[in-house]
Design a protein around this motif. Structure first.
Motif, PDB file in Angstrom:
ATOM      1  N   UNK A  10      -5.150  34.053  -7.067  1.00  0.00           N
ATOM      2  CA  UNK A  10      -5.808  34.381  -5.812  1.00  0.00           C
ATOM      3  C   UNK A  10      -5.450  33.324  -4.760  1.00  0.00           C
ATOM      4  N   UNK A  11      -5.217  33.740  -3.520  1.00  0.00           N
ATOM      5  CA  UNK A  11      -4.915  32.767  -2.471  1.00  0.00           C
ATOM      6  C   UNK A  11      -6.063  31.814  -2.267  1.00  0.00           C
ATOM      7  N   UNK A  12      -5.722  30.600  -1.883  1.00  0.00           N
ATOM      8  CA  UNK A  12      -6.731  29.572  -1.668  1.00  0.00           C
ATOM      9  C   UNK A  12      -7.251  29.695  -0.248  1.00  0.00           C
ATOM     10  N   UNK A  13      -8.531  29.737  -0.108  1.00  0.00           N
ATOM     11  CA  UNK A  13      -9.121  29.903   1.218  1.00  0.00           C
ATOM     12  C   UNK A  13      -9.359  28.529   1.819  1.00  0.00           C
ATOM     13  N   UNK A 197       3.905  30.940  -3.195  1.00  0.00           N
ATOM     14  CA  UNK A 197       2.758  30.029  -3.281  1.00  0.00           C
ATOM     15  C   UNK A 197       3.092  28.683  -2.650  1.00  0.00           C
ATOM     16  N   UNK A 198       4.310  28.218  -2.899  1.00  0.00           N
ATOM     17  CA  UNK A 198       4.737  26.942  -2.310  1.00  0.00           C
ATOM     18  C   UNK A 198       4.812  27.056  -0.795  1.00  0.00           C
ATOM     19  N   UNK A 199       5.379  28.156  -0.308  1.00  0.00           N
ATOM     20  CA  UNK A 199       5.454  28.371   1.133  1.00  0.00           C
ATOM     21  C   UNK A 199       4.050  28.366   1.745  1.00  0.00           C
ATOM     22  N   UNK A 200       3.156  29.078   1.088  1.00  0.00           N
ATOM     23  CA  UNK A 200       1.779  29.159   1.575  1.00  0.00           C
ATOM     24  C   UNK A 200       1.120  27.777   1.607  1.00  0.00           C
ATOM     25  N   UNK A 203       2.476  25.493   4.388  1.00  0.00           N
ATOM     26  CA  UNK A 203       1.927  25.843   5.691  1.00  0.00           C
ATOM     27  C   UNK A 203       0.471  25.384   5.801  1.00  0.00           C
ATOM     28  N   UNK A 204      -0.289  25.557   4.720  1.00  0.00           N
ATOM     29  CA  UNK A 204      -1.690  25.134   4.743  1.00  0.00           C
ATOM     30  C   UNK A 204      -1.804  23.628   4.945  1.00  0.00           C
ATOM     31  N   UNK A 251      -5.796  16.585   0.260  1.00  0.00           N
ATOM     32  CA  UNK A 251      -5.547  16.078  -1.093  1.00  0.00           C
ATOM     33  C   UNK A 251      -5.523  17.226  -2.099  1.00  0.00           C
ATOM     34  N   UNK A 252      -6.477  18.137  -1.998  1.00  0.00           N
ATOM     35  CA  UNK A 252      -6.523  19.284  -2.913  1.00  0.00           C
ATOM     36  C   UNK A 252      -5.275  20.158  -2.775  1.00  0.00           C
ATOM     37  N   UNK A 253      -4.907  20.443  -1.542  1.00  0.00           N
ATOM     38  CA  UNK A 253      -3.721  21.279  -1.317  1.00  0.00           C
ATOM     39  C   UNK A 253      -2.450  20.597  -1.800  1.00  0.00           C
TER      40      UNK A 253
END
Length: 477
Positions: A10-13, A197-200, A203-204, A251-253
């Motif tokens: 699931x994408x990370x919000x 996922x890496x791209x996302x 960007x985040x 840090x989490x991302x």
């Protein structure tokens, strides 16, 4: 062996914001043009205005995205060449092909060479008296027996036994080939999924770092305003809390990004951290929008299940053929001693013949084996039906997800424009002293959420398209 596809994560919000800078902006309302210049006398107020206006064109930050075709296709090719599990499947295919050759060899003649020696005692002989000649003896075999020769055996007709075994071996070889194709298919889509996922995450992280800079600049402005008596300590505390929250999210991302890089590196066999840059996007020409997305004939799970049915059908044919006779030819030739009357002399000899062998009673084993084969076929048929239901369900879910994310992405564009408009209004009100610094931060946060939602929907749309293409069996490598 069939490899099951892992579910997409699931994408990370995460809340986000981009940062860019302007010296002026335009605002349209009620068909009138309102133009406001950053012309504050106070340096602190000017800094705040610049920070607020930095969010107005955040949508342009990722507008220019590099295509994924070259990088992603290269990663997929490297993974196919490297991945050990795929090599294991390819070795299983080679083993299956050897078994097919073994089954086909049953139709060819079997030729063997033999050499033997046998010492006999007591000697087999008969002694009798001949009047006038005395005692005589006839020896039937020499004490030392030698035999050197060649024998040949060939099945003439077996009522389909060899044909059934060969057909099953070939079908199992096809099953092994499909296992290789399935493993390659899943590996390619896994690489693509990790890549997106890496791209996302990149960007985040970029968004959060821009937000970190923005909040840090805002804190400096509030500190200066506190010194001049124009601000209270509470606003600074709230801004510092917001800054630490942003740092925690970074840090989490970053931890999640490192894990994805490690996973992708393990799939391709080398470090890929320098391969994917921050300009990469979610567009990929290998993903297609099918005309008929309900056609799942090319789905590898379904094709594999149908091939297992064919293998089970071949087992039934083999079980039936086991009850039938076998007609074969046998022949041999060579040199041996023991022939009368000169039993010690080596002589050339040979013989040919035919053999018919038919089972009469085997305790019901043939019937039991056929019953087992039929039950195995039913089991495979149920497996095919189950796979078909699951695939159609997943396909409908993927289509629904794609429609939903596409609509959400369209709405996010409108939401983004409204958030930009709201920030413009808040900035005008802040310049006129109507609202506080925290209120303008709320407008910034609204724009942050709108910006990140658009990125998140782009990511979800890419995953939905990826899942849809996986289910219909699109070849992306």
């Amino acid at each position: 062996m069939q490899q099951r596809q892992q579910p997409w994560p699931k994408p990370i919000k995460v809340l986000s914001v981009y940062r860019c800078q302007f010296s002026e902006y335009s605002l349209k309302t009620d068909n009138r043009q309102l133009k406001t210049e950053n012309s504050f006398n106070s340096p602190n107020m000017k800094s705040i205005s610049v920070l607020a206006l930095a969010l107005l064109t955040s949508s342009l930050a990722f507008a220019q995205q590099q295509p994924n075709d070259e990088v992603l296709n290269g990663l997929i090719r490297q993974s196919i060449q490297y991945y050990p599990q795929l090599k294991q499947q390819q070795q299983a295919l080679s083993l299956s092909e050897s078994r097919t050759q073994m089954a086909e060899a049953a139709r060819k003649p079997s030729v063997s060479g033999d050499a033997s020696y046998q010492y006999i005692w007591p000697l087999q002989r008969v002694t009798f008296e001949i009047p006038g000649l005395g005692s005589n003896a006839i020896q039937f075999a020499p004490r030392n027996n030698y035999n050197v020769g060649v024998s040949v055996s060939q099945t003439v007709y077996d009522w389909g036994k060899d044909a059934a075994n060969i057909d099953k071996a070939r079908t199992e070889s096809l099953l092994s080939q499909q296992n290789v194709d399935l493993a390659t298919h899943q590996l390619a889509y896994q690489v693509a999924q990790v890549y997106f996922s890496i791209v996302y995450l990149q960007k985040a992280i970029t968004v959060q770092r821009a937000q970190e800079s923005l909040v840090g600049e805002t804190a400096k402005v509030i500190e200066n305003r506190i010194k001049s008596g124009d601000e209270i300590d509470y606003n600074l505390v709230a801004t510092n809390v917001r800054y630490k929250n942003v740092r925690t999210r970074i840090v989490d991302l970053q931890t999640q990004l490192d894990r994805q890089f490690i996973l992708l590196s393990s799939l391709v066999g080398k470090d890929v951290r320098s391969t994917i840059n921050a300009e990469a996007g979610f567009a990929w020409s290998s993903l297609v929008t099918p005309q008929d997305s309900s056609n799942v004939d090319n789905n590898w799970d379904l094709r594999l299940a149908k091939t297992r049915e064919l293998v089970a059908e071949k087992d039934i044919q083999i079980a039936k053929a086991a009850k039938l006779p076998t007609f074969s030819f046998n022949g041999s030739t060579g040199f041996r001693n023991g022939f009368q009357p000169e039993i010690k002399e080596f002589r050339f000899n040979g013989g040919v013949g035919f053999r018919l062998s038919a089972p009469i009673y085997a305790g019901g084993r043939h019937q039991i084996q056929e019953d087992i084969a039929r039950k195995n076929l039913q089991l495979s048929q149920y497996g095919t039906e189950t796979a078909s239901v699951q695939i159609h369900t997943q396909l409908e879910q993927a289509q629904s997800e794609l429609r939903s994310t596409t609509e959400k992405l369209r709405l996010s564009e409108t939401q983004l424009q409204e958030a930009q408009y709201g920030l413009q209004l808040a900035n005008v009100r802040f310049q006129n002293g109507v609202i506080t610094q925290l209120e303008i931060q709320s407008a910034q946060t609204a724009l942050e959420e709108a910006e990140f939602q658009r990125i998140q929907y782009q990511y979800q749309q890419a995953l939905a398209r990826l899942e849809l293409n996986r289910l219909i069996g699109t070849k992306i490598w």
